[in-house]
Design a protein around this motif. Structure first.
Motif, mmCIF file in Angstrom:
data_model
loop_
_atom_site.group_PDB
_atom_site.id
_atom_site.type_symbol
_atom_site.label_atom_id
_atom_site.label_comp_id
_atom_site.label_asym_id
_atom_site.label_seq_id
_atom_site.Cartn_x
_atom_site.Cartn_y
_atom_site.Cartn_z
ATOM 1 N N TYR A 497 -19.773 32.155 33.388
ATOM 2 C CA TYR A 497 -19.639 31.662 34.757
ATOM 3 C C TYR A 497 -19.386 30.155 34.775
ATOM 4 O O TYR A 497 -18.552 29.658 35.544
ATOM 5 C CB TYR A 497 -20.886 32.002 35.575
ATOM 6 N N LEU A 498 -20.122 29.424 33.925
ATOM 7 C CA LEU A 498 -19.906 27.978 33.843
ATOM 8 C C LEU A 498 -18.485 27.673 33.382
ATOM 9 O O LEU A 498 -17.816 26.776 33.915
ATOM 10 C CB LEU A 498 -20.915 27.349 32.886
ATOM 11 N N ALA A 499 -18.004 28.434 32.388
ATOM 12 C CA ALA A 499 -16.653 28.215 31.885
ATOM 13 C C ALA A 499 -15.613 28.520 32.949
ATOM 14 O O ALA A 499 -14.613 27.794 33.095
ATOM 15 C CB ALA A 499 -16.410 29.073 30.647
ATOM 16 N N ALA A 500 -15.816 29.586 33.700
ATOM 17 C CA ALA A 500 -14.857 29.954 34.750
ATOM 18 C C ALA A 500 -14.761 28.855 35.808
ATOM 19 O O ALA A 500 -13.661 28.477 36.234
ATOM 20 C CB ALA A 500 -15.265 31.279 35.386
ATOM 21 N N LEU A 605 -4.944 19.087 30.089
ATOM 22 C CA LEU A 605 -5.756 20.145 30.686
ATOM 23 C C LEU A 605 -6.940 20.502 29.788
ATOM 24 O O LEU A 605 -8.044 20.762 30.283
ATOM 25 C CB LEU A 605 -4.890 21.376 30.963
ATOM 26 N N VAL A 606 -6.743 20.515 28.471
ATOM 27 C CA VAL A 606 -7.863 20.737 27.548
ATOM 28 C C VAL A 606 -8.930 19.666 27.753
ATOM 29 O O VAL A 606 -10.130 19.966 27.842
ATOM 30 C CB VAL A 606 -7.387 20.734 26.077
ATOM 31 N N ALA A 607 -8.499 18.411 27.857
ATOM 32 C CA ALA A 607 -9.448 17.310 28.057
ATOM 33 C C ALA A 607 -10.218 17.478 29.358
ATOM 34 O O ALA A 607 -11.428 17.223 29.422
ATOM 35 C CB ALA A 607 -8.702 15.974 28.049
ATOM 36 N N CYS A 612 -15.218 18.871 32.438
ATOM 37 C CA CYS A 612 -15.842 19.689 33.489
ATOM 38 C C CYS A 612 -16.938 20.571 32.902
ATOM 39 O O CYS A 612 -18.012 20.725 33.497
ATOM 40 C CB CYS A 612 -14.792 20.557 34.177
ATOM 41 N N LEU A 613 -16.671 21.136 31.741
ATOM 42 C CA LEU A 613 -17.649 22.016 31.113
ATOM 43 C C LEU A 613 -18.906 21.248 30.729
ATOM 44 O O LEU A 613 -20.033 21.736 30.932
ATOM 45 C CB LEU A 613 -17.019 22.660 29.871
ATOM 46 N N GLU A 614 -18.747 20.039 30.224
ATOM 47 C CA GLU A 614 -19.918 19.251 29.835
ATOM 48 C C GLU A 614 -20.772 18.899 31.049
ATOM 49 O O GLU A 614 -22.008 18.976 31.000
ATOM 50 C CB GLU A 614 -19.486 17.972 29.114
ATOM 51 N N ILE A 615 -20.137 18.517 32.136
ATOM 52 C CA ILE A 615 -20.885 18.168 33.351
ATOM 53 C C ILE A 615 -21.652 19.376 33.881
ATOM 54 O O ILE A 615 -22.831 19.284 34.245
ATOM 55 C CB ILE A 615 -19.931 17.610 34.418
ATOM 56 N N LEU A 616 -20.984 20.534 33.921
ATOM 57 C CA LEU A 616 -21.642 21.739 34.420
ATOM 58 C C LEU A 616 -22.783 22.170 33.505
ATOM 59 O O LEU A 616 -23.844 22.584 33.975
ATOM 60 C CB LEU A 616 -20.619 22.867 34.548
#
Length: 708
Positions: A497-500, A605-607, A612-616
């Protein structure tokens, strides 16, 4: 009245049966040939007997293939329920391709070696796509598990059977070993049978007026092609058999007709309705990259080397450093040539494992232009990573504080560090598999270590699915070390869910100076798929899959190592659509006079996904799957109030309500028609909680089915 959203059901998979009876060589040759001919259009992958019988594979399958081997094990495994699944799939519009044993298996009767009581096989077959008998061997001399009876069989092609598609050759020589002939096929035209090719040489099995080697069968709304010989076998891939007289000549003859073989097989695939890869790509067989470049941001090179070269893992032999994972699938040879202080000579070591060369720090970010010859520009990646970090820092994470409703006095403002270490390979098996299958290497990597590639030849999806990963597809896997101390309150089930959320927010936040990205219609399908508005259907709100997520986990005290794999159609229009196509269409709908925005840079986009993933993840550690994160998830998902059928609950109808905040289970309430208004439902109060790993969600059918 609410508008009903649709998802576009695309046939994405070519599935090759990989159960008992299939020989490894037949499976390999079949897989390689199909990847060459249709690999840019479909995911060519294997399907197990269990998956075939229990998973909902049919809706996205373009072709089911049964390779050579022996068909009696097919019968033992699939007679009854399995064959009913196959037959229903074909009769309802599917396609079946059977090579040799798969040809016997797809016929009404199998007669084999009738003159040898020790090997004879005679009996009916349930599929019966060819309504008659397949008898063989067509040529004498066959021996099980041996090439003694193999030959280069000359085939005469009936070109009139192929119209409007790929043109086949008139004649060619195909590898043959024990295959059959389709008896009296010329008399079955009224049953939907066409002869596509005949044996040109006199065969040893009486077959009627013709010597049908390959037949096409119309089966309900579907199609089947059955073969006696092996047109999927490439002469260049045949192994030498010095003890078998004449085998070198066989290889020479089959190899000489390589182009004709491919043209014939392509014509068969085209006749069954498959789209072919460009002809120029047929000989462009993907070769695995042997060198993996590991880039490091700033001063993080030394820390990475220290972690990798610990005594418990690294082996030094003749000045070379090898990373040998006794529990893993691969071997790694460490190289460091940044400043010439450490340069090792590479000499392959004898091993059953795949050997990769890790070129660590070969191009440290900021040290000159990218001259590595790769298709991934690490300078764009690191510049974008700094750009997004600076953006969030300057805003004081205001964007995320607003989205996550963090109070202005909350000191939360994480120092972003994920993505400092980036590993890249042009063509790999799977970024997810390569990390997950080497636990000792994985245990040395810090959170945020990201592995990306330009192409994958065996990209993994959920269950037994395979994701098509041609050039233009964003491919990445990021490592997250999740402490065992928090596993009870911060379960691994939420990582998908976090990744999505991270993917959707990264797409929409790709360029903060242009609001068109915020207007891109990107959605989440439970539990791990990314969908977008289909640009090819502008007049209806249809959605099509462009991405998927796969989280794998292992344990090395004191952490769970999660490898979060992501595949996202970015610049590639096939096999569904892409973010580029969505961006162009959105721009034209908003302002027809506006020049189209530039294509997405995969590196950027990878960056953005990494940040975003780290913040979430940081927020998840602090507050769990909070109301704010839950709201972000629901903002983007497809399922609000969707009515579904729960197959494992006797076909109960239920309304999707959301996911639980403690374990991430899907929640649905049983409903029944209220009898007042058409298509109106009322809840009964009975609730169901469904786990993603145990249930498959067929969105197109509104069906949730328990996995077996």
């Amino acid at each position: 009245m609410a508008t009903r959203l649709k998802t576009d059901q695309r046939v994405l998979n070519v599935l090759i049966y990989a159960g008992a009876g299939v020989t490894p060589e037949c499976l390999r040759q079949c897989t390689e040939s199909l990847k060459r001919l249709v690999g840019s259009k479909y995911a060519v992958s294997h399907i197990t007997p269990s998956t075939l019988k229990t998973e909902p594979w049919q809706s996205t399958c373009a072709l089911l293939v049964f390779p050579g081997g022996a068909d009696l094990p097919f019968c033992r495994e699939l007679n009854g329920p399995g064959n009913r699944v196959i037959a229903d799939y074909v009769r309802n519009g599917g396609a079946y391709l059977g090579f040799c044993a798969g040809g016997y298996y797809g016929s009404g009767q199998c007669w084999f070696q009738l003159d040898d009581p020790s090997q004879d096989v005679k009996g009916p077959r349930e599929l019966a796509f060819f309504p008659g008998t397949c008898g063989g061997p067509a040529f004498k001399g066959f021996q099980y598990h041996c090439e003694m009876g193999a030959k280069a069989a000359k085939l005469s092609v009936r070109k009139e059977a192929f119209t409007g598609g790929q043109a086949p050759p008139d004649v060619f020589k195909s590898y043959y070993n024990g295959g059959g002939v389709f008896l009296n096929a010329e008399a079955m035209e009224s049953d939907g049978v066409e002869i596509l090719a005949e044996y040109a040489d006199r065969i040893d099995f009486p077959s009627g007026k013709t010597q049908a080697a390959v037949v096409f069968c119309k089966v309900g709304q579907g199609k089947a092609i059955l073969t006696g010989p092996h047109p999927e076998f490439s002469g260049t891939s045949l192994k030498s058999q010095p003890d078998i007289p004449g085998y070198d000549k066989l290889v020479e003859e089959v190899t000489a007709d390589e182009s004709a073989r491919l043209e014939f097989l392509a014509a068969c695939l085209s006749k069954m309705g498959l789209s072919l890869s460009p002809k120029a790509a047929w000989d462009d067989i993907p070769r695995l990259t042997t060198m993996l470049n590991v880039y490091c941001q700033g001063g993080h090179l030394e820390s990475l080397l220290n972690r990798l070269t610990g005594r418990s893992y690294a082996v030094i032999t003749d000045g070379s450093i090898w990373l040998e994972d006794k529990y893993g699938s691969d071997m790694f040879h460490l190289e460091w040539t940044t400043d010439g202080s450490w340069s090792t000579n590479y000499e392959p070591r004898k091993s059953d494992k795949v050997t990769w060369r890790l070129n660590v720090g070969s191009k440290v970010a900021g040290q000159g232009d990218d001259e590595s010859g790769t298709e991934f520009d690490h300078n764009i990646y690191y510049a974008s990573l700094e750009d997004f970090r600076m953006l969030e820092s300057n805003r004081g994470f205001s964007t995320w504080k607003q989205a996550l409703r963090v109070g202005t006095q909350d000191p939360w403002c994480p120092t972003l560090s994920w993505g400092n270490h980036l590993m890249y390979g042009d063509t790999v098996t799977s970024t997810n598999t390569l990390l997950s299958s080497n636990p000792q290497l994985l245990s040395k990597l810090e959170s945020g270590f990201t592995f990306t590639a330009t192409r994958q030849v065996a990209g993994r999806g959920r269950g037994n699915n395979v994701w098509v990963s041609p050039a233009g597809c964003l491919i990445m896997s990021t490592v997250i070390n999740h402490s065992a101390n928090v596993i009870a309150s911060r379960p691994l089930g939420f990582f998908n869910y976090l990744a999505a959320i991270a993917i959707v927010e990264a797409i929409k936040g790709y360029d903060h100076e242009d609001d068109i990205y915020q207007k891109l219609d990107v959605k989440i399908k439970w539990p791990n798929d990314i969908y977008v508005r289909d640009p090819s259907k502008p007049n209806e709100p249809a959605y099509v899959k462009v991405g998927g997520i796969l989280a794998n986990c292992s344990y090395s005290a004191p952490n769970y190592q999660v490898v979060l794999g992501i595949g996202l159609n970015t610049n590639n229009a096939q096999p569904t659509t892409s973010l580029d196509a969505l961006l162009k269409w959105t721009a034209s709908m908003l302002d027809g006079d506006r020049p189209p925005p530039p294509p997405f840079h995969i590196e950027r986009l990878v960056a953005r996904i990494v940040t975003c993933l780290e913040i979430l993840y940081d927020h998840f550690l602090r507050k769990g799957f909070s109301d704010e994160v839950e709201a972000l998830y629901y903002k983007h998902w497809l399922h609000t109030n969707q009515i579904v059928t729960l197959e494992d609950e006797d076909g109960v109808k239920a309304r999707v309500l959301g996911i639980t905040k403690d374990q991430g289970l899907l929640v649905a309430e049983e409903v029944m028609e209220d009898g007042i208004e058409l298509n109106s439902w009322k809840g009964t109060g009975t609730m169901f909680q469904l786990q993603s790993d145990e249930n498959g969600f067929d969105y197109w059918k509104g069906l949730i089915k328990r996995k077996v």
